[in-house]
Design an enzyme around this catalytic site. Structure first.
Site, PDB file in Angstrom:
ATOM      1  N   ARG A 143      33.561  45.843  38.948  1.00 22.63           N
ATOM      2  CA  ARG A 143      32.720  46.450  37.923  1.00 22.63           C
ATOM      3  C   ARG A 143      31.266  46.083  38.226  1.00 22.63           C
ATOM      4  O   ARG A 143      30.990  45.055  38.851  1.00 22.63           O
ATOM      5  CB  ARG A 143      33.098  45.951  36.531  1.00 22.63           C
ATOM      6  CG  ARG A 143      34.503  46.317  36.079  1.00 22.63           C
ATOM      7  CD  ARG A 143      34.783  45.762  34.688  1.00 22.63           C
ATOM      8  NE  ARG A 143      36.108  46.144  34.214  1.00 22.63           N
ATOM      9  CZ  ARG A 143      37.224  45.456  34.469  1.00 22.63           C
ATOM     10  NH1 ARG A 143      37.159  44.341  35.179  1.00 22.63           N
ATOM     11  NH2 ARG A 143      38.389  45.870  34.005  1.00 22.63           N
ATOM     12  N   LYS A 168      36.545  41.033  32.689  1.00 25.41           N
ATOM     13  CA  LYS A 168      36.967  41.622  31.419  1.00 25.41           C
ATOM     14  C   LYS A 168      38.204  40.901  30.907  1.00 25.41           C
ATOM     15  O   LYS A 168      39.146  40.649  31.648  1.00 25.41           O
ATOM     16  CB  LYS A 168      37.268  43.114  31.613  1.00 25.41           C
ATOM     17  CG  LYS A 168      37.417  43.883  30.314  1.00 25.41           C
ATOM     18  CD  LYS A 168      37.517  45.370  30.579  1.00 25.41           C
ATOM     19  CE  LYS A 168      37.604  46.157  29.283  1.00 25.41           C
ATOM     20  NZ  LYS A 168      37.677  47.621  29.539  1.00 25.41           N
ATOM     21  N   HIS A 274      30.487  52.989  37.994  1.00 24.99           N
ATOM     22  CA  HIS A 274      31.906  52.708  37.721  1.00 24.99           C
ATOM     23  C   HIS A 274      32.829  53.675  38.444  1.00 24.99           C
ATOM     24  O   HIS A 274      34.011  53.372  38.661  1.00 24.99           O
ATOM     25  CB  HIS A 274      32.168  52.759  36.219  1.00 24.99           C
ATOM     26  CG  HIS A 274      33.382  51.999  35.790  1.00 24.99           C
ATOM     27  ND1 HIS A 274      33.488  50.627  35.904  1.00 24.99           N
ATOM     28  CD2 HIS A 274      34.571  52.416  35.267  1.00 24.99           C
ATOM     29  CE1 HIS A 274      34.670  50.231  35.456  1.00 24.99           C
ATOM     30  NE2 HIS A 274      35.345  51.296  35.077  1.00 24.99           N
ATOM     31  N   ARG A 277      34.564  52.191  41.425  1.00 23.55           N
ATOM     32  CA  ARG A 277      35.765  51.393  41.142  1.00 23.55           C
ATOM     33  C   ARG A 277      36.984  52.308  40.991  1.00 23.55           C
ATOM     34  O   ARG A 277      38.065  52.002  41.507  1.00 23.55           O
ATOM     35  CB  ARG A 277      35.540  50.566  39.876  1.00 23.55           C
ATOM     36  CG  ARG A 277      36.750  49.759  39.391  1.00 23.55           C
ATOM     37  CD  ARG A 277      36.338  48.896  38.210  1.00 23.55           C
ATOM     38  NE  ARG A 277      37.451  48.442  37.400  1.00 23.55           N
ATOM     39  CZ  ARG A 277      38.120  47.311  37.611  1.00 23.55           C
ATOM     40  NH1 ARG A 277      37.799  46.541  38.622  1.00 23.55           N
ATOM     41  NH2 ARG A 277      39.103  46.954  36.807  1.00 23.55           N
ATOM     42  N   HIS A 300      43.623  44.175  36.160  1.00 24.69           N
ATOM     43  CA  HIS A 300      44.214  44.754  34.955  1.00 24.69           C
ATOM     44  C   HIS A 300      45.311  43.841  34.415  1.00 24.69           C
ATOM     45  O   HIS A 300      46.135  43.330  35.189  1.00 24.69           O
ATOM     46  CB  HIS A 300      44.815  46.134  35.253  1.00 24.69           C
ATOM     47  CG  HIS A 300      43.786  47.198  35.468  1.00 24.69           C
ATOM     48  ND1 HIS A 300      44.055  48.392  36.093  1.00 24.69           N
ATOM     49  CD2 HIS A 300      42.464  47.246  35.126  1.00 24.69           C
ATOM     50  CE1 HIS A 300      42.968  49.129  36.138  1.00 24.69           C
ATOM     51  NE2 HIS A 300      41.994  48.451  35.552  1.00 24.69           N
ATOM     52  N   TYR A 309      45.595  55.943  37.501  1.00 19.85           N
ATOM     53  CA  TYR A 309      45.183  56.485  38.790  1.00 19.85           C
ATOM     54  C   TYR A 309      46.297  57.267  39.465  1.00 19.85           C
ATOM     55  O   TYR A 309      46.025  58.093  40.341  1.00 19.85           O
ATOM     56  CB  TYR A 309      44.686  55.354  39.696  1.00 19.85           C
ATOM     57  CG  TYR A 309      43.506  54.634  39.098  1.00 19.85           C
ATOM     58  CD1 TYR A 309      42.259  55.256  39.004  1.00 19.85           C
ATOM     59  CD2 TYR A 309      43.631  53.348  38.578  1.00 19.85           C
ATOM     60  CE1 TYR A 309      41.173  54.612  38.425  1.00 19.85           C
ATOM     61  CE2 TYR A 309      42.552  52.695  38.000  1.00 19.85           C
ATOM     62  CZ  TYR A 309      41.333  53.333  37.924  1.00 19.85           C
ATOM     63  OH  TYR A 309      40.264  52.699  37.336  1.00 19.85           O
TER      64      TYR A 309
END
Length: 329
Positions: A143, A168, A274, A277, A300, A309
């Site tokens: 990110r 995150k 972004h 990414r 994640h 994705y």
């Protein structure tokens, strides 16, 4: 505002800092609490103190955001988080059920993904630090905020790894350091080192350390390992302590450069940093890498987040001949 407002906001800031939440979160929460207080006024037009209000008032404010302001679902969720924090952590008045709350709809959106040739076209129109940052976003799946917060010690050139700290969800992770960026990153570190030495010579050079590390390791702030890989062009005062540090490069610098490069490349897609990414993850899956591996590299928490994705890969009608193509001539 009521005379208690400054004291209230001071308590909010104190509660946020005790929990080591980021400065961005602090500014966001304080902003939403201000809007909430101004939304609820008494018959004289004066804002009411939140301690006089409750769950029904919170629901009314959030419904106003969804129905009248037509805010995005993430915006309403952010406002709700701020008010939950206010009543739970500051006022010690936990909110009850808000059965009348209207949640803003979160439409299902597929991420914007560039083709390899489009990535090459955008990167080819970037230069200097913006080119290196964008290359890292695509080459390591970072990110923008995580990339700009990299410290010198987070780069391992021997193992070709990058450690992303407090990403995150406040989680650390390790991702790959692209081999093609090794020498360029080493030159960037040398630049950061030279700038740091200049700061030290001028009586500055203390990096802002996370949480209580400054007290635990008093000399660490002046070590090269804790300096940002992408330092800002100028020193600035920390908004919380007032101490002078050299922060990292502003995200807006890279955002503007990427937007301009995409326009110059003639891309119709909305390209932001972004997007690199998203393209990183999609291209790894296209190249046959396991989704669990991609999940780990992206950081994640749930594989379901990474599975978005796979929807980009599942192009409808793949392998089906259009009836238009069957027409003679």
């Amino acid at each position: 505002m009521p005379t208690t407002a400054p004291r209230l906001l001071g308590r909010v800031r104190q509660a946020i800092r005790v929990r080591h939440l980021s400065y961005r979160t602090e500014e966001s929460y304080v902003g939403w609490i201000k809007r909430y207080v101004r939304f609820h006024r008494d018959e004289t037009g004066r804002p009411r103190h939140p301690s006089e209000l409750g769950s029904a008032h919170v629901a009314a404010f959030l419904n106003h955001l969804a129905n009248e302001r037509d805010v995005a679902a993430s915006t309403q969720t952010q406002a709700l988080s701020a008010l939950l924090f206010l009543y739970d952590a500051v006022l010690d008045q936990p909110l009850g059920q808000m059965n009348d709350l209207v949640r803003a709809r979160k439409p299902r959106r597929l991420p914007v993904v560039l083709t390899p040739s489009e990535v090459e076209a955008v990167l080819g129109r970037l230069s200097g630090t913006s080119h290196l940052v964008a290359s890292l976003l695509y080459g390591a799946g970072l990110r923008l905020s995580g990339c700009l917060r990299l410290r010198v010690k987070d780069l391992d050139f021997e193992r070709h790894t990058i450690t992303v700290r407090e990403g995150k969800g406040n989680r650390d992770r390790v991702t790959l350091l692209p081999a093609t960026l090794g020498s360029t990153l080493q030159r960037q570190v040398a630049f950061a080192r030279a700038r740091h030495e200049d700061d030290l010579a001028e009586g500055f050079g203390e990096a802002k350390l996370p949480h209580a590390l400054a007290r635990k390791y008093p000399s660490a702030a002046r070590e090269i390992g804790w300096q940002f890989v992408f330092p800002s062009a100028r020193r600035s005062a920390d908004p919380r302590t007032g101490r002078i540090h050299r922060h990292h490069l502003s995200p807006s610098t890279v955002q503007r450069a990427v937007r301009r490069a995409a326009q110059q490349a003639g891309l119709a897609k909305p390209v932001t940093p972004h997007v690199f990414r998203h393209s990183f993850a999609t291209h790894l899956l296209e190249n046959g890498y396991d989704i669990r591996t991609v999940q780990e590299l992206l950081g994640h928490k749930k594989v379901q987040t990474t599975q978005i994705y796979t929807h980009v890969l599942n192009r409808p009608g793949l392998g089906v001949l259009s009836p238009l193509d069957r027409l003679p001539g």
